[in-house]
Design a protein around this motif. Structure first.
Motif, mmCIF file in Angstrom:
data_model
loop_
_atom_site.group_PDB
_atom_site.id
_atom_site.type_symbol
_atom_site.label_atom_id
_atom_site.label_comp_id
_atom_site.label_asym_id
_atom_site.label_seq_id
_atom_site.Cartn_x
_atom_site.Cartn_y
_atom_site.Cartn_z
ATOM 1 N N ALA A 89 0.843 -1.206 0.000
ATOM 2 C CA ALA A 89 0.000 0.000 0.000
ATOM 3 C C ALA A 89 0.877 1.254 0.000
ATOM 4 O O ALA A 89 1.837 1.355 0.767
ATOM 5 C CB ALA A 89 -0.917 0.002 1.209
ATOM 6 N N ILE A 90 0.524 2.186 -0.875
ATOM 7 C CA ILE A 90 1.274 3.439 -0.956
ATOM 8 C C ILE A 90 0.848 4.394 0.158
ATOM 9 O O ILE A 90 1.674 5.081 0.758
ATOM 10 C CB ILE A 90 1.078 4.108 -2.334
ATOM 11 C CG1 ILE A 90 1.615 3.193 -3.433
ATOM 12 C CG2 ILE A 90 1.772 5.456 -2.389
ATOM 13 C CD1 ILE A 90 1.344 3.685 -4.830
ATOM 14 N N GLY A 91 -0.448 4.412 0.439
ATOM 15 C CA GLY A 91 -0.956 5.293 1.489
ATOM 16 C C GLY A 91 -0.632 6.748 1.219
ATOM 17 O O GLY A 91 -0.876 7.259 0.132
ATOM 18 N N GLU A 92 -0.030 7.414 2.198
ATOM 19 C CA GLU A 92 0.323 8.825 2.058
ATOM 20 C C GLU A 92 1.818 9.020 1.865
ATOM 21 O O GLU A 92 2.347 10.116 2.057
ATOM 22 C CB GLU A 92 -0.146 9.603 3.290
ATOM 23 C CG GLU A 92 -1.654 9.591 3.469
ATOM 24 C CD GLU A 92 -2.099 10.392 4.676
ATOM 25 O OE1 GLU A 92 -1.239 11.042 5.312
ATOM 26 O OE2 GLU A 92 -3.300 10.391 4.974
ATOM 27 N N LYS A 93 2.505 7.963 1.444
ATOM 28 C CA LYS A 93 3.946 8.057 1.247
ATOM 29 C C LYS A 93 4.278 8.847 -0.022
ATOM 30 O O LYS A 93 3.488 8.917 -0.962
ATOM 31 C CB LYS A 93 4.559 6.667 1.164
ATOM 32 C CG LYS A 93 4.479 5.880 2.468
ATOM 33 C CD LYS A 93 5.131 4.521 2.345
ATOM 34 C CE LYS A 93 5.082 3.772 3.675
ATOM 35 N NZ LYS A 93 5.723 2.443 3.592
ATOM 36 N N SER A 94 5.455 9.425 -0.022
ATOM 37 C CA SER A 94 5.963 10.126 -1.198
ATOM 38 C C SER A 94 6.782 9.171 -2.059
ATOM 39 O O SER A 94 7.332 8.178 -1.566
ATOM 40 C CB SER A 94 6.851 11.303 -0.793
ATOM 41 O OG SER A 94 6.100 12.386 -0.326
ATOM 42 N N MET A 95 6.851 9.502 -3.333
ATOM 43 C CA MET A 95 7.754 8.803 -4.233
ATOM 44 C C MET A 95 8.229 9.810 -5.274
ATOM 45 O O MET A 95 7.461 10.224 -6.142
ATOM 46 C CB MET A 95 7.060 7.612 -4.901
ATOM 47 C CG MET A 95 8.026 6.739 -5.692
ATOM 48 S SD MET A 95 7.224 5.233 -6.292
ATOM 49 C CE MET A 95 8.609 4.481 -7.162
#
Length: 598
Positions: A416-422
């Motif tokens: 899950a990416i959620g609220e992470k940055s990339m």
């Protein structure tokens, strides 16, 4: 004792003054005058627009930030023929409106969407791209809106309104369009339409039957949506000739571009493909295309192609092709490519040598003469997902990228990416070309925002001879920058009008400018560059020259014309076959000569 203290005080003050002087000198050295700067005029323009992201089936909530990471785009042309470039902006959430802004000729724009008929188009699909092109040669810019879902074609009625002609024209594909370009591939005088697609047609992101929707490999995927080539029949209708011409390309196309790369007079097609090989299609005199898959060193292209644009960087008439990719220190160092054909006809990659390889997670890019020097500089916009600054998804992505293809293809297997940055919050790049190299001067000249950029378009909005920039940002506000020049360099701008058997818009016309013995080729394109379409007029700086020595024009029909001694700082209109050009903004006319090469 007092004198000793006084002496110590004087020494301390002297030391402080020396430090301050050194600091001031250091600051002075860092501030460079490039002869131009960009000023953020977004608020002044009156364009109030924040892109809306899409939302899909909750079965893929774990990767929703990834799936909703494209769609912001800015597409420019003069829809009402008043001589000033207007702005069309696309939204990517169902039920939202796209927007048409009319240029008021004073640095401001007016929202004219309501009565235009090209605003409320996000019901049977969501807008991902658009293209202005005069498909019926009536002198007015028509509009194609490429969608995830049902794409649409709108005819310009010439009175500020547009009519949906998708069904009757035969241009109403359902799929995952991400880029559209216009070209006259068979040189019959009518502009054809080429559409790059991303996901496979059978995928329904709003109602998924399966979560196996992604690429089956991070480096060699060929399971993307097939592209479409629509032949313009010249009677208001189009025919799908994709298979016949051999340009379907099942790669995950993010950008398509067209130019005559081998200088045989026929427009070629280059596809920048995500997760695998890019494709170059060489036009075989309108009868079909020869496919060439580009290699990287000794292996196949495994990069994440995301942009295509062309420019005569080396003033040799061989158009360099800039392809943007992605890079992240410690995780992935692909870098962008600048391909250039050498004397033997081989394409050589020169991005690293020229200083334009690294620009983060790169999207749209465009060659243009930023300082009216006569050289092609390059703007690149970037950034993927800006979430929480202290949480990064790159580790999970790095792990996923090394797993077998069947795992990658199924979205349910993705962390899950959620609220992470990339690759979020990335500063943009403006590569200034000087002395055979590019230098990133974006921060120095005032371009300092860090929204997640997608498309960037170049235009002279106020017709003052300097090229402004407009950035479309994913889920974020639009940014408009005015080019303020102090170098007093001169320029020339050309508005082209083709005459049958050339297409009316003159897409594919090749212009050679000769200024002080230096030749520069610019080919009028039909919408190159990811997420954007730039000012259609051909612009080149002349530096300190007050007269352009020679302008040679090769029209799509094969006819050639030559004009000499054209005064600088003019916008001129040239109609094919007419030896006298029309001055649209100041200067004096000169006569040209015509050579028929048919």
């Amino acid at each position: 004792m007092f004198k000793r203290k006084e002496t110590l005080l004087i020494i301390l003050i002297s030391i402080v003054l020396v430090i301050l002087t050194a600091c001031n000198e250091e600051v002075t050295e860092e501030v460079k005058d490039y002869g131009f700067e960009y000023k953020d005029v977004t608020e002044k323009t009156g364009i109030e627009f924040t892109h809306k992201k899409p939302q899909f089936d909750n079965k893929v909530d774990n990767v929703m930030p990834w799936l909703s990471s494209t769609g912001a785009g800015v597409f420019l042309n003069d829809y009402n023929n008043d001589g000033y470039v207007d702005v069309y902006l696309v939204n990517s959430k169902k039920g939202t409106s796209n927007y048409l802004y009319k240029n008021n000729q004073d640095g401001t724009f007016t929202d004219v969407t309501k009565d235009s008929g090209i605003g409320l188009v996000n019901e049977e699909g969501i807008s991902e791209t658009a293209l202005w092109f005069d498909y019926n040669n009536d002198g007015y810019q028509d509009l194609f809106v490429g969608a995830w879902g049902k794409s649409q074609l709108f005819k310009n009625n010439g009175d500020g309104t547009f009519e949906n002609v998708s069904a009757e024209a035969g241009v109403n594909p359902e799929g995952y369009a991400v880029k559209a370009i216009a070209l006259d591939y068979n040189r019959d005088g009518f502009l054809d339409l080429y559409i790059g697609n991303y996901f496979r047609d059978e995928t329904n992101l709003w109602d998924l039957k399966s979560t196996k929707i992604f690429h089956n490999d991070f480096e060699k995927a060929r399971n993307g949506g097939e592209n479409i080539l629509y032949k313009n029949n010249g009677d208001g209708t189009f025919s799908d000739v994709t298979k016949e011409m051999g340009v379907e390309d099942p790669g995950w196309t993010l950008a398509a571009g067209s130019a005559d790369l081998n200088k045989d007079g026929w427009p070629d097609i280059y596809n920048a493909n995500d997760f695998g090989p890019d494709s170059l299609y060489l036009n075989q005199e309108g009868k079909g295309f020869q496919k060439i898959v580009q290699k990287r060193g000794i292996g196949d292209d495994t990069f994440k192609g995301m942009n295509v644009d062309f420019g005569d960087v080396f003033h040799d008439g061989n158009l360099a092709n800039y392809v943007s990719n992605i890079s992240k220190e410690k995780y992935l160092l692909e870098g962008n490519q600048l391909w250039h054909m050498d004397e033997s006809g081989k394409f050589v990659e020169k991005a690293e040598d020229l200083g334009v390889k690294q620009a983060g997670w790169s999207w749209g890019a465009r060659f243009f003469d930023v300082n009216n020097s006569g050289n092609m500089s390059l703007v690149v916009t970037n950034g993927f997902i800006s979430g929480k600054k202290d949480e990064d998804y790159w580790f999970e992505m790095g792990t996923l990228a090394t797993t077998p293809g069947d795992v990658v293809q199924d979205a349910k297997n993705w962390p899950a990416i959620g609220e992470k940055s990339m690759s979020g919050y990335e500063p943009k790049a403006l590569f200034l070309y000087q002395d055979g190299k590019f230098t990133n001067v974006a921060q120095d000249v005032g371009i300092d925002f860090v929204y997640d950029g997608r498309g960037v378009a170049v235009a002279d909005f106020d017709n003052n001879g300097t090229l402004d920039l407009i950035f479309a940002n994913q889920g974020a506000p639009l940014k408009v920058y005015s080019n303020e020049q102090t170098n007093q360099n001169n320029w020339i701008k050309i508005d082209l009008n083709g005459v049958f058997p050339s297409n009316r818009e003159a897409v594919g016309t090749r212009l050679t400018f000769t200024n002080n013995g230096v030749e520069t080729v610019i080919e009028k394109d039909g919408g190159n560059s990811f997420g954007a379409q730039s000012d259609p007029r051909v612009h080149l700086g002349l530096e300190k020259s007050t007269v352009l020595d020679k302008l040679e024009i090769q029209w799509p029909s094969g006819k050639e014309q030559v004009f000499e001694d054209i005064n600088a700082n003019q916008i001129i209109s040239i109609t094919e076959g007419n030896n006298n050009y029309e001055i649209l903004q100041k200067g004096a006319a000169f006569k040209g000569s015509e050579v028929d090469n048919e």
